[in-house]
Design a protein around this motif. Structure first.
Motif, PDB file in Angstrom:
ATOM      1  N   ALA A 120       2.776   1.389  15.437  1.00  0.00           N
ATOM      2  CA  ALA A 120       2.577  -0.047  15.685  1.00  0.00           C
ATOM      3  C   ALA A 120       2.356  -0.332  17.169  1.00  0.00           C
ATOM      4  CB  ALA A 120       3.780  -0.838  15.181  1.00  0.00           C
ATOM      5  N   GLY A 157       1.000   4.548   7.386  1.00  0.00           N
ATOM      6  CA  GLY A 157       0.624   3.267   6.801  1.00  0.00           C
ATOM      7  C   GLY A 157       1.836   2.613   6.187  1.00  0.00           C
ATOM      8  N   VAL A 158       1.780   1.297   6.099  1.00  0.00           N
ATOM      9  CA  VAL A 158       2.845   0.552   5.420  1.00  0.00           C
ATOM     10  C   VAL A 158       2.192  -0.408   4.433  1.00  0.00           C
ATOM     11  CG1 VAL A 158       4.544   0.764   7.280  1.00  0.00           C
ATOM     12  CG2 VAL A 158       2.949  -1.163   7.284  1.00  0.00           C
ATOM     13  N   ILE A 160      -0.320  -1.258  12.306  1.00  0.00           N
ATOM     14  CA  ILE A 160      -0.175   0.144  11.893  1.00  0.00           C
ATOM     15  C   ILE A 160      -1.392   0.621  11.102  1.00  0.00           C
ATOM     16  CG2 ILE A 160       1.189   1.735  10.454  1.00  0.00           C
ATOM     17  CD1 ILE A 160       3.616  -0.164  11.097  1.00  0.00           C
ATOM     18  N   ALA A 168       8.099   7.595  12.678  1.00  0.00           N
ATOM     19  CA  ALA A 168       8.685   6.449  13.380  1.00  0.00           C
ATOM     20  C   ALA A 168      10.193   6.446  13.188  1.00  0.00           C
ATOM     21  CB  ALA A 168       8.068   5.149  12.874  1.00  0.00           C
ATOM     22  N   GLY A 169      10.650   6.331  11.938  1.00  0.00           N
ATOM     23  CA  GLY A 169      12.074   6.168  11.694  1.00  0.00           C
ATOM     24  C   GLY A 169      12.759   7.346  11.028  1.00  0.00           C
ATOM     25  N   TYR A 197      -2.797  -6.093   2.294  1.00  0.00           N
ATOM     26  CA  TYR A 197      -2.867  -4.621   2.296  1.00  0.00           C
ATOM     27  C   TYR A 197      -4.314  -4.172   2.078  1.00  0.00           C
ATOM     28  CZ  TYR A 197      -2.033   0.242   0.829  1.00  0.00           C
ATOM     29  OH  TYR A 197      -2.048   1.613   0.702  1.00  0.00           O
ATOM     30  N   ASN A 253      -2.582   9.092   8.829  1.00  0.00           N
ATOM     31  CA  ASN A 253      -1.972   8.826   7.521  1.00  0.00           C
ATOM     32  C   ASN A 253      -0.964   7.679   7.577  1.00  0.00           C
ATOM     33  OD1 ASN A 253      -0.903   9.743   4.698  1.00  0.00           O
ATOM     34  ND2 ASN A 253       0.901   9.700   6.020  1.00  0.00           N
ATOM     35  N   GLY A 287      -5.628   6.559  -5.240  1.00  0.00           N
ATOM     36  CA  GLY A 287      -5.009   5.585  -6.141  1.00  0.00           C
ATOM     37  C   GLY A 287      -3.502   5.793  -6.056  1.00  0.00           C
ATOM     38  N   PRO A 288      -2.762   5.430  -7.104  1.00  0.00           N
ATOM     39  CA  PRO A 288      -1.309   5.591  -7.063  1.00  0.00           C
ATOM     40  C   PRO A 288      -0.883   7.045  -6.816  1.00  0.00           C
ATOM     41  CG  PRO A 288      -1.942   4.192  -8.896  1.00  0.00           C
ATOM     42  CD  PRO A 288      -3.210   4.753  -8.332  1.00  0.00           C
ATOM     43  N   THR A 322       5.184   8.578  -4.091  1.00  0.00           N
ATOM     44  CA  THR A 322       5.862   8.673  -2.790  1.00  0.00           C
ATOM     45  C   THR A 322       6.897   7.552  -2.722  1.00  0.00           C
ATOM     46  OG1 THR A 322       4.381   7.119  -1.684  1.00  0.00           O
ATOM     47  CG2 THR A 322       3.699   9.436  -1.680  1.00  0.00           C
ATOM     48  N   ASP A 368       5.638   5.503  17.507  1.00  0.00           N
ATOM     49  CA  ASP A 368       5.468   4.360  16.609  1.00  0.00           C
ATOM     50  C   ASP A 368       4.004   3.934  16.557  1.00  0.00           C
ATOM     51  OD1 ASP A 368       5.526   2.011  15.200  1.00  0.00           O
ATOM     52  OD2 ASP A 368       7.006   1.020  16.486  1.00  0.00           O
ATOM     53  N   SER A 370       6.018  12.461   8.306  1.00  0.00           N
ATOM     54  CA  SER A 370       7.391  12.856   7.951  1.00  0.00           C
ATOM     55  C   SER A 370       7.683  12.825   6.461  1.00  0.00           C
ATOM     56  CB  SER A 370       8.395  11.941   8.678  1.00  0.00           C
ATOM     57  OG  SER A 370       8.050  10.582   8.490  1.00  0.00           O
ATOM     58  N   GLY A 422      -7.352   5.706   3.597  1.00  0.00           N
ATOM     59  CA  GLY A 422      -7.616   4.364   3.095  1.00  0.00           C
ATOM     60  C   GLY A 422      -6.852   4.183   1.792  1.00  0.00           C
ATOM     61  N   SER A 423      -7.495   3.523   0.847  1.00  0.00           N
ATOM     62  CA  SER A 423      -6.878   3.327  -0.475  1.00  0.00           C
ATOM     63  C   SER A 423      -7.956   2.859  -1.432  1.00  0.00           C
ATOM     64  CB  SER A 423      -5.780   2.264  -0.403  1.00  0.00           C
ATOM     65  OG  SER A 423      -5.420   1.828  -1.710  1.00  0.00           O
TER      66      SER A 423
END
Ligand code: NDP
Length: 237
Positions: A61, A84-85, A105, A38-39, A146, A82, A177-178, A181, A59, A15, A131-132
């Motif tokens: 989760a 992720g929190v 999540i 989700a929200g 995280y 995608n 990376g950064p 968002t 959701d 979203s 990932g990250s």
């Protein structure tokens, strides 16, 4: 013919942010795209209207919701996980429930979604998990929980690539990376610290991450699997 004509795609967590850019890119290039949220019902409806993609509230989760959402799609060609929190902070002070919710999540959901998708996935299907760069490098305090969720994606894609390779299904992680968002705004308080670690000192645009995802789920990447694709302006260099 566009690259994803006759391809069916599901983006979990589409979203906003990077997920929304991936939904836009896949839809624009011809995939029949469904995404979850989700929200953010309003953002999801606006994106569906703009792209022609289908939005489903689900959701990540909730394991049952994730596996049902994936199974209901039938045979997929493309799955992008995608959703992720981010929970950051002193581990001695962090709320353990918030950390466990993040693990649900960021770790449990990608595993169960990928396995469920693979049950019916078409030959030559594509699975990409966000990932990250923090899966490789944690250059500041407060990122342990995280980062563990993103390091977990490294083992996941390597292992599932072995499990599903016989069907020519590829499984890869994209490690940004950064990226500018809601999770990590380019004008946020951490920006100078983050840019100090980078060779190219700016946040990425979500569309730049979507471009890498599009390559990995596209026709030219059939031999790319079990790999970590870092896109970080040199953050981890
Ligand atoms: P945002 O917070 O901007 O957007 C997150 C997206 O995931 C939203 O669409 C959100 O939907 C969805 N989502 C979150 N929780 C759930 C849930 N429980 N169920 C379903 N959907 C959910 O994040 P980004 O776009 O920045 O991040 C996307 C991915 O990229 C994440 O996995 C993140 O860890 C990773 N990443 C991001 C980086 C960055 O700098 N931004 C860097 C490295 C990795 P909704 O609003 O409806 O809840």
């Amino acid at each position: 013919m566009s690259s994803f004509e006759n391809k069916k795609a599901l983006v979990l967590g589409g979203s906003r942010g990077i997920g929304a850019a991936i939904v836009e890119r896949l839809s624009r290039d011809g995939a029949e795209t469904t995404f979850t949220y989700a929200g953010s019902a309003e953002a999801a409806a606006a994106l569906a209207e703009k792209t022609g993609a289908t939005a489903i509230q689900s959701d990540s989760a909730d394991r049952g919701a994730v596996t049902k959402t994936v199974a209901d799609q039938g045979p997929l060609d493309i799955l992008v996980v995608n959703a992720g929190v981010l929970v950051m902070g002193d581990p001695l002070e962090s709320d353990p429930d918030a950390v466990d919710h993040m693990i649900d999540i960021n770790v449990r959901s990608p595993y169960h979604a990928a396995v469920e998708a693979a049950r019916k996935m078409n030959e030559g299907g594509r699975i990409v998990i966000l990932g990250s760069v923090n899966g490789d490098r944690v250059p500041f305090p407060g990122g342990a929980a995280y980062s563990l969720t993103k390091s977990a994606m490294q083992g996941l894609v390597r292992g599932l690539a072995r499990d599903f390779g016989e069907r020519s299904i590829t499984v890869n992680a994209v490690q940004p990376g950064p990226v500018d968002t809601d999770m990590n705004p380019a004008d946020g308080p951490m920006k100078d610290a983050m840019h100090s670690f980078m060779a190219i000192k700016r946040h990425a645009r979500p569309s730049e991450i979507a471009g890498m995802v599009a390559y990995l789920v596209g026709p030219e990447a059939g031999i790319v699997t079990g790999a970590l694709h870092t896109i970080d302006g040199g953050f981890g260099a």
